[in-house]
Design an enzyme around this catalytic site. Sequence first.
Site, mmCIF file in Angstrom:
data_model
loop_
_atom_site.group_PDB
_atom_site.id
_atom_site.type_symbol
_atom_site.label_atom_id
_atom_site.label_comp_id
_atom_site.label_asym_id
_atom_site.label_seq_id
_atom_site.Cartn_x
_atom_site.Cartn_y
_atom_site.Cartn_z
ATOM 1 N N GLY A 53 0.820 -1.195 0.000
ATOM 2 C CA GLY A 53 0.000 0.000 0.000
ATOM 3 C C GLY A 53 0.860 1.254 0.000
ATOM 4 O O GLY A 53 1.960 1.287 -0.559
ATOM 5 N N SER A 54 0.393 2.290 0.679
ATOM 6 C CA SER A 54 1.061 3.589 0.603
ATOM 7 C C SER A 54 2.433 3.630 1.270
ATOM 8 O O SER A 54 3.172 4.596 1.083
ATOM 9 C CB SER A 54 0.179 4.670 1.231
ATOM 10 O OG SER A 54 -0.781 5.101 0.307
ATOM 11 N N THR A 55 2.793 2.614 2.034
ATOM 12 C CA THR A 55 4.155 2.592 2.574
ATOM 13 C C THR A 55 5.175 2.499 1.440
ATOM 14 O O THR A 55 6.349 2.833 1.619
ATOM 15 C CB THR A 55 4.359 1.412 3.539
ATOM 16 O OG1 THR A 55 4.093 0.177 2.864
ATOM 17 C CG2 THR A 55 3.444 1.533 4.750
ATOM 18 N N LYS A 93 5.028 4.302 -1.299
ATOM 19 C CA LYS A 93 5.204 5.617 -1.909
ATOM 20 C C LYS A 93 6.547 6.244 -1.528
ATOM 21 O O LYS A 93 7.123 7.019 -2.297
ATOM 22 C CB LYS A 93 4.057 6.542 -1.496
ATOM 23 C CG LYS A 93 2.707 6.133 -2.061
ATOM 24 C CD LYS A 93 1.578 6.959 -1.480
ATOM 25 C CE LYS A 93 0.228 6.465 -2.008
ATOM 26 N NZ LYS A 93 -0.912 7.114 -1.340
ATOM 27 N N GLU A 141 -5.798 4.023 0.772
ATOM 28 C CA GLU A 141 -5.580 3.803 -0.654
ATOM 29 C C GLU A 141 -6.899 3.409 -1.323
ATOM 30 O O GLU A 141 -7.649 2.606 -0.790
ATOM 31 C CB GLU A 141 -4.563 2.679 -0.873
ATOM 32 C CG GLU A 141 -3.135 3.089 -0.614
ATOM 33 C CD GLU A 141 -2.895 3.333 0.854
ATOM 34 O OE1 GLU A 141 -2.221 4.300 1.171
ATOM 35 O OE2 GLU A 141 -3.390 2.559 1.679
#
Length: 606
Positions: free
Chosen positions: A304-306, A308, A602
């Site tokens: 997920g957004s980790t 990014k 997300e």
Amino acid sequence: MNRLPRPTAKPAARRQSANLSTRRRMLLVIGVLGVASIGLVARAFDLQVVRKQFYQDQGDARFLREVPIAVSRGTIYDRNGEPLAVSTPMVSITVVPSEVLANADRIPALAQALGTSPDELKNYLEQRADREFAYLRRQMSPDAAQAVLALGVPGVNGQREYKRYYPSGEVTAHVLGFTNIDDHGQEGLELAFDNWLSGKPGAKRVIRDRMGHIVEDVEQVRAPQPGQNLTLSIDRRIQFLAYSELKKQLDDLNADSGEMVIMDVHTGEILAMVSLPTYNPNVVTGSAPAQRRNRAVTDVVEPGSTMKTFTMAAGLSSGKYTPTAPMIDTGNGHWYFMGKDIRDVESGGNGNLTPTGVLTKSSNIGAAKIALSLDSKFLYDTYRAFGFGESTGSGFPGESAGYLKPSHGWRPIEKATMGYGYGLNVTPLQLAVAYATLANNGMRHTPTFIKGGADTGTQIVSTTIARELVDMLETVTAPGGSATRAQIANYIVAGKTGTAHLASAGGYAKNNYNSLFAGIVPATNPRLVGVVVINNPKSSIYYGGLVSAPVFQRVMTGALRLLDVPPDNIGRWYAGGPLQAGGGLAGTAQSQDAKDDQSAAEAVDP
């Protein structure tokens, strides 16, 4: 007319015939005795000279035995010298089945001492009547075993062994693993370091009497070599904190499972690793395989957004981006790309964001646009350099390498979604290593479970870029960011939330999530990295900022105190103030926590 009697043989002739018969009989007897004597002498010569060694060996085989000398398995300690796994002396009861069956009247008393029925014991012995050795009970306590041996039943003996004991029980179960009844490692570090811990049993020759009891030690055949001790990087105190807080959160949210990894950023030493659900390694029987799996190492999740953060690392390394430029248009929160709606959760969208703002607001659109602007091979190499798609090298049995598709096969939509954490799989340990690399000024260490086991490290990105990324991640936990609940009093925290839909048949489940948080503390002089993953929380709360960040906050608060790490945020909020999404200072305005955390979720159209 009377006839005269016939004359008889002469007396001398009769005597001569009798003497001859006696002589013959005597010669026959003497001959037989002579032959027998010669046979006995020959037999004696054969036994005493010709085949002396054979019969000596046969005799020794019946009374002289080689028996093992048990050795203690090495003790496993935590980094502060606290025992995590120790071996305790036990006694196993062995038997010569035929000898016990020959004394059938003793079977009831023996069965009672062993805690079984006479019929079961007799049946067990009869099935093994042709053997010279069998176990009756393995690893009895010395007192209980002595009660059995005190009965003096012929053919029943004791054999010293060792049993593994884990003082911390299920708290350290997945890291340590366990041993089998023969004291050999089966899971975890017990398996990984089995040769080091096991040692080598010795052997000695002994004389046993007809009842099988040892009456004399003859000689030592091989000296025993006890197992060597092992000192881990694990801190039992921090391990207990992580276990307690993660378990409480899983119970509160009715989540399926959860993992937490804590690392020292300067050495790669793993200070704590927890996986739930767990089991008691002291009583492995009855536990399910799923309970015994160390999910922090063997299981994978979409980050997920980790992820990014590492898309941004590639952007900064390419020279196309800085923390404040160029501005990225995320519009109204919906961006249709190749028939897919890539969207941000923030109501009305985030408009124009700086690269820092993309992380602060956890913009899927911003991350996707950055990923698409970079060369695929360059982006792939950056991900790979941080350790994604390959084993971390920790040496933990069953470690997964995760999955990172080679860049030559990326479709544009795959590249876009990979930018914000979909389409690849990572383990919690891989994620911890990657964030520790940033915290350590771009130097990546191979994670280790051994105190003092750090390698020299490999420079992944420049110190400047690593420091910029940590500064950018500070805004995520600051007011206006997506992880305000990760804040720790008197410390600056840098981190990133992640909320990933669970993969299911045909796409992604709409209402099932993995909630993640990866954090660095103290941000101005990093010492610790912590990663929390909570799988499928069954409640209305599932965002990483609401679910996983609070666990990080509670555990790290205690860890910093235990390790006596100096605070870096006394009397101020953040040095210079946190950057706003648009690049300026945040000022005093703060959003509500729920809104901040919601902006981290997300959104993806499967």
